[in-house]
Write an enzyme that holds these catalytic residues in place. Structure first.
Site, PDB file in Angstrom:
ATOM      1  N   ASP A   1       0.216  -2.258 -12.146  1.00 44.98           N
ATOM      2  CA  ASP A   1       0.489  -0.833 -11.963  1.00 44.98           C
ATOM      3  C   ASP A   1       1.758  -0.376 -12.687  1.00 44.98           C
ATOM      4  O   ASP A   1       2.355  -1.141 -13.454  1.00 44.98           O
ATOM      5  CB  ASP A   1       0.548  -0.479 -10.475  1.00 44.98           C
TER       6      ASP A   1
ATOM      7  N   SER B   1       5.748   4.004  -8.757  1.00 46.11           N
ATOM      8  CA  SER B   1       4.686   3.005  -8.773  1.00 46.11           C
ATOM      9  C   SER B   1       3.438   3.433  -9.531  1.00 46.11           C
ATOM     10  O   SER B   1       3.508   3.743 -10.707  1.00 46.11           O
ATOM     11  CB  SER B   1       4.361   2.637  -7.323  1.00 46.11           C
ATOM     12  N   HIS B   2       2.310   3.524  -8.828  1.00 52.37           N
ATOM     13  CA  HIS B   2       1.025   3.805  -9.475  1.00 52.37           C
ATOM     14  C   HIS B   2       0.787   5.304  -9.629  1.00 52.37           C
ATOM     15  O   HIS B   2      -0.238   5.705 -10.165  1.00 52.37           O
ATOM     16  CB  HIS B   2      -0.089   3.192  -8.633  1.00 52.37           C
TER      17      HIS B   2
ATOM     18  N   ASP C   1       4.229  -4.224  -9.639  1.00 55.84           N
ATOM     19  CA  ASP C   1       4.127  -5.031  -8.426  1.00 55.84           C
ATOM     20  C   ASP C   1       2.691  -5.196  -7.941  1.00 55.84           C
ATOM     21  O   ASP C   1       2.417  -6.049  -7.118  1.00 55.84           O
ATOM     22  CB  ASP C   1       5.054  -4.514  -7.303  1.00 55.84           C
ATOM     23  N   ARG C   2       1.765  -4.372  -8.455  1.00 57.88           N
ATOM     24  CA  ARG C   2       0.366  -4.507  -8.030  1.00 57.88           C
ATOM     25  C   ARG C   2      -0.451  -5.301  -9.049  1.00 57.88           C
ATOM     26  O   ARG C   2      -0.056  -5.390 -10.209  1.00 57.88           O
ATOM     27  CB  ARG C   2      -0.291  -3.135  -7.897  1.00 57.88           C
TER      28      ARG C   2
ATOM     29  N   LYS D   1       6.134  -7.565  -3.967  1.00 63.33           N
ATOM     30  CA  LYS D   1       4.852  -8.023  -4.465  1.00 63.33           C
ATOM     31  C   LYS D   1       4.974  -8.132  -5.975  1.00 63.33           C
ATOM     32  O   LYS D   1       5.821  -7.490  -6.582  1.00 63.33           O
ATOM     33  CB  LYS D   1       3.730  -7.105  -4.026  1.00 63.33           C
TER      34      LYS D   1
ATOM     35  N   ASP E   1       4.899   0.048 -11.950  1.00 59.03           N
ATOM     36  CA  ASP E   1       6.142  -0.720 -11.834  1.00 59.03           C
ATOM     37  C   ASP E   1       5.907  -2.220 -11.740  1.00 59.03           C
ATOM     38  O   ASP E   1       6.854  -2.976 -11.497  1.00 59.03           O
ATOM     39  CB  ASP E   1       6.969  -0.229 -10.646  1.00 59.03           C
TER      40      ASP E   1
HETATM   41  C1  VG1 Z   1       0.614   2.275  -0.448  1.00 65.12           C
HETATM   42  C2  VG1 Z   1      -0.146   1.043  -0.020  1.00 65.12           C
HETATM   43  C3  VG1 Z   1       0.804   0.011   0.559  1.00 65.12           C
HETATM   44  C4  VG1 Z   1       1.884  -0.312  -0.479  1.00 65.12           C
HETATM   45  C5  VG1 Z   1       2.577   0.967  -0.907  1.00 65.12           C
HETATM   46  C6  VG1 Z   1       3.595   0.749  -2.000  1.00 65.12           C
HETATM   47  O1  VG1 Z   1       1.242   2.872   0.662  1.00 65.12           O
HETATM   48  O2  VG1 Z   1      -1.140   1.366   0.916  1.00 65.12           O
HETATM   49  O3  VG1 Z   1       0.089  -1.133   0.930  1.00 65.12           O
HETATM   50  O4  VG1 Z   1       2.823  -1.210   0.049  1.00 65.12           O
HETATM   51  O5  VG1 Z   1       1.616   1.909  -1.392  1.00 65.12           O
HETATM   52  O6  VG1 Z   1       3.011   0.167  -3.126  1.00 65.12           O
HETATM   53  P1  VG1 Z   1       0.607   4.140   1.421  1.00 65.12           P
HETATM   54  O7  VG1 Z   1       1.617   4.493   2.468  1.00 65.12           O
HETATM   55  O8  VG1 Z   1       0.404   5.193   0.410  1.00 65.12           O
HETATM   56  O9  VG1 Z   1      -0.686   3.674   1.991  1.00 65.12           O
HETATM   57  V1  VG1 Z   1       3.620   0.545  -4.655  1.00 65.12           V
HETATM   58  O10 VG1 Z   1       2.881  -0.401  -5.733  1.00 65.12           O
HETATM   59  O11 VG1 Z   1       3.441   2.167  -4.598  1.00 65.12           O
HETATM   60  O12 VG1 Z   1       5.334   0.292  -4.517  1.00 65.12           O
HETATM   61 CO    CO Z   2       3.849  -0.433  -7.519  1.00 68.89          CO
END
Ligand code: VG1
Ligand code: CO
Length: 553
Positions: free
Chosen positions: A281, A116-117, A285-286, A380, A283
């Site tokens: 982000d 992801s990010h 989704d954000r 998302k 991937d």
């Molecule tokens: C974080 C965010 C959460 C989100 C998750 C995956 O998790 O707080 O809201 O669903 O990332 O997003 P955490 O456990 O680090 O708080 V992504 O865009 O990384 O798939």
């Molecule tokens: Co993501």
């Protein structure tokens, strides 16, 4: 038919293949060690009812090691007996596009390669997620089964075969398996066409006084944004910046927030900046939404989208209900209240929305962490959120700031911030949560601690959030410690489940403000008392030596 040699490789189980908030995330080099990826993929396959004869989707965000990982997964999918594997060209599929492909082609599920990010590269992060047949992240029961399978794994199976040319769309046969390399954008684009008013949005994007900038942050949404905004909707070339996906995201954090989307923020915070700005982000989704010199919090964004949903063709008939993750602000609840909709409060992580969406209980949902989505897929979806804003702007012909301020006037404003303390040791993180759990469990002690901090507003309740899924009655405990106050303010604490080193403490602070005369204040100043209280209640300084957060969103 070619004869395929399937090798059975003996292996040792790894003890740390427990998926977190969103899949298994580790340092790339850790993933590259012999058998590590293979073991996890075999653990996934072993928990599936029957790969034989089924279809699997595979794609990733293009980060370093994506291509190599995809070839390994293809060889293992052939060995597992899948009759078909659908792969995005170049190994690309954004997370929401993967969800779309899984649903459209009715696959047994999909493997999405992404952290992801988190930054990408040989010394950065890699990740593997499994999505189920509904297109959504594996629910907790399934991730636990995968983890259990990984702990007793003794062997995995892999086909001896030539690499597949994933750069060229088309069909490839390997033994009994057909491998289809597809355009990673086409199906997703088709879905967007069904949801939004393309003509109105195209007109808006071509208005000379309407300017729009989308920052793909050198990540996967570049290919989607260019095809959609520039080609299909006619936005001027250059609307999409940093639009070529790079394996190391140009060395940055592909995280769409005010701290990391620097170039976009720089363009937006000036008097002649674009009317709309957005970023996504690693991937896809954000999303982050900005107006000219105006930041829309993710909690407000999902509330505004829900309140204006009937302006969007897909939601014209209204919403079944809405949902937000527990730490997300109550702005969405205010909309639900007024519209007479059910509003569900789930633990952090998109997997908890899946059952509600599948059961038709909700249409739109979101998280404070820049995640917004609807029942069009089961993830998302950053681009979808931007399309919602474009559609709403095309209908309302107002600025982003005016729309949000009118929203606050109608529903009240909820001041909201999240303070992250990154790079704590695991011991420090655990000690803080242990202390907070004990404090929340004893109302006497909690009330005393609030008084000791000199906070004037009474504590209404405190607990460690537990969630019972309304559809399958599964229970998830210890999802965040929260302190709720008589004036509707909240302080919430939880540890991140997506990091790859040490612990990250997240502190979420919120206070609703119904009074219109107080809607124009600086968030950090407005919330200063509660932020101080949050530090006091958690014994943050004593237990971690920290006084200032690493990231504020
Ligand atoms: C974080 C965010 C959460 C989100 C998750 C995956 O998790 O707080 O809201 O669903 O990332 O997003 P955490 O456990 O680090 O708080 V992504 O865009 O990384 O798939
Ligand atoms: Co993501």
């Amino acid at each position: 038919m070619d004869e395929m040699t399937i090798q059975t490789i003996r292996t040792q189980p790894f003890s740390d293949q427990k998926p977190g908030t969103s899949g298994l995330r580790k340092k790339t080099r850790y993933f590259q060690q012999p058998h590590y990826l293979e073991n996890f993929v075999q653990a996934i396959f072993n928990t599936l009812e029957s790969p034989v004869g089924a279809t699997l989707a595979v794609g990733g965000d293009g980060r370093y090691f994506n291509r190599e990982a995809i070839q390994i997964i293809l060889k293992m999918a052939v060995a597992a007996g899948f009759s078909e594997v659908i792969v995005g060209q170049y190994g690309f599929l954004s997370t929401p596009a993967a969800s779309c492909v899984i649903r459209k082609y009715r696959t047994l599920g999909g493997i999405v390669l992404s952290a992801s990010h988190n930054p990408g590269g040989p010394d950065e992060d890699f990740g593997v997620k499994f999505n189920a047949a509904n297109g959504g992240p594996a629910p907790e029961g399934l991730t636990e089964a995968i983890y259990a399978a990984s702990r007793s794994l003794e062997q995995y199976r892999i086909a001896e075969m030539a690499d597949v040319d994933i750069d060229t769309c088309g069909d490839y046969r390997r033994g009994e398996t057909r491998i289809r390399v597809i355009d990673p954008v086409e199906d997703y684009l088709e879905l967007m066409r069904k949801l939004f008013d393309f003509e109105k949005i195209a007109n808006l994007l071509q208005q000379p006084d309407f300017t729009f900038c989308f920052d793909a942050m050198h990540a996967i949404t570049g290919i989607y944004a260019k095809a959609l905004f520039e080609q299909a909707l006619g936005a001027p070339a250059g609307t999409v910046i940093n639009g070529t996906p790079l394996p190391d995201f140009g060395g940055g954090h592909p995280d769409p927030n005010l701290a990391h989307a620097e170039e976009l923020v720089h363009r937006m915070f000036r008097a002649d900046g674009p009317v709309l700005g957005a970023a996504s982000d690693g991937d896809g989704d954000r999303n982050m939404i900005l107006g000219r010199e105006f930041y829309v919090t993710p909690s407000d964004s999902v509330a505004v989208i829900a309140a204006n949903a009937t302006l969007i063709p897909a939601y014209r008939k209204g919403l079944a209900g809405v949902a937000r993750s527990m730490p997300t602000s109550c702005a969405l609840d205010a909309v639900a209240n007024k519209l007479g909709l059910a509003c569900y409060e789930t633990p952090t992580g998109w997997k908890f929305f899946g059952n509600l969406l599948d059961a038709g209980k909700i249409t739109i949902c979101g998280e404070e962490s820049f995640g917004t989505g609807s029942d069009h897929v089961r993830e998302k979806d950053g681009i979808w959120a931007v399309m919602c804003w474009l559609n709403i702007l095309a209908e309302r012909q107002q600025s982003v700031a005016d729309i949000v301020k009118a929203h606050w006037a109608a529903y009240g404003r909820s001041y909201y911030t999240r303070h992250d303390y990154e790079g704590l040791s695991n011991e420090q993180g655990a000690a803080i949560m242990l202390h907070l759990r004990a404090l929340a469990a004893s109302s006497e002690q909690a009330i005393a601690a609030v008084a000791e901090a000199g906070h004037a507003i009474a504590l209404a309740s405190a607990d460690d959030f537990a969630y019972t899924d309304p559809v399958d009655a599964s229970v998830s405990r210890q999802q965040g410690v929260r302190f709720l106050f008589a004036d509707g303010a909240r302080v919430v604490y939880r540890l991140s489940g997506t990091g790859t080193v040490g612990a990250t403490l997240r502190i979420y602070v919120e206070k609703p403000e119904p009074n219109l005369a107080r809607h124009d204040e600086d968030t950090q100043t407005y919330l200063a008392d509660l932020i101080r209280l949050a530090g006091h209640l958690s014994h943050l300084e004593a237990l971690s030596g920290r006084t200032e957060p690493t990231v504020i969103t």
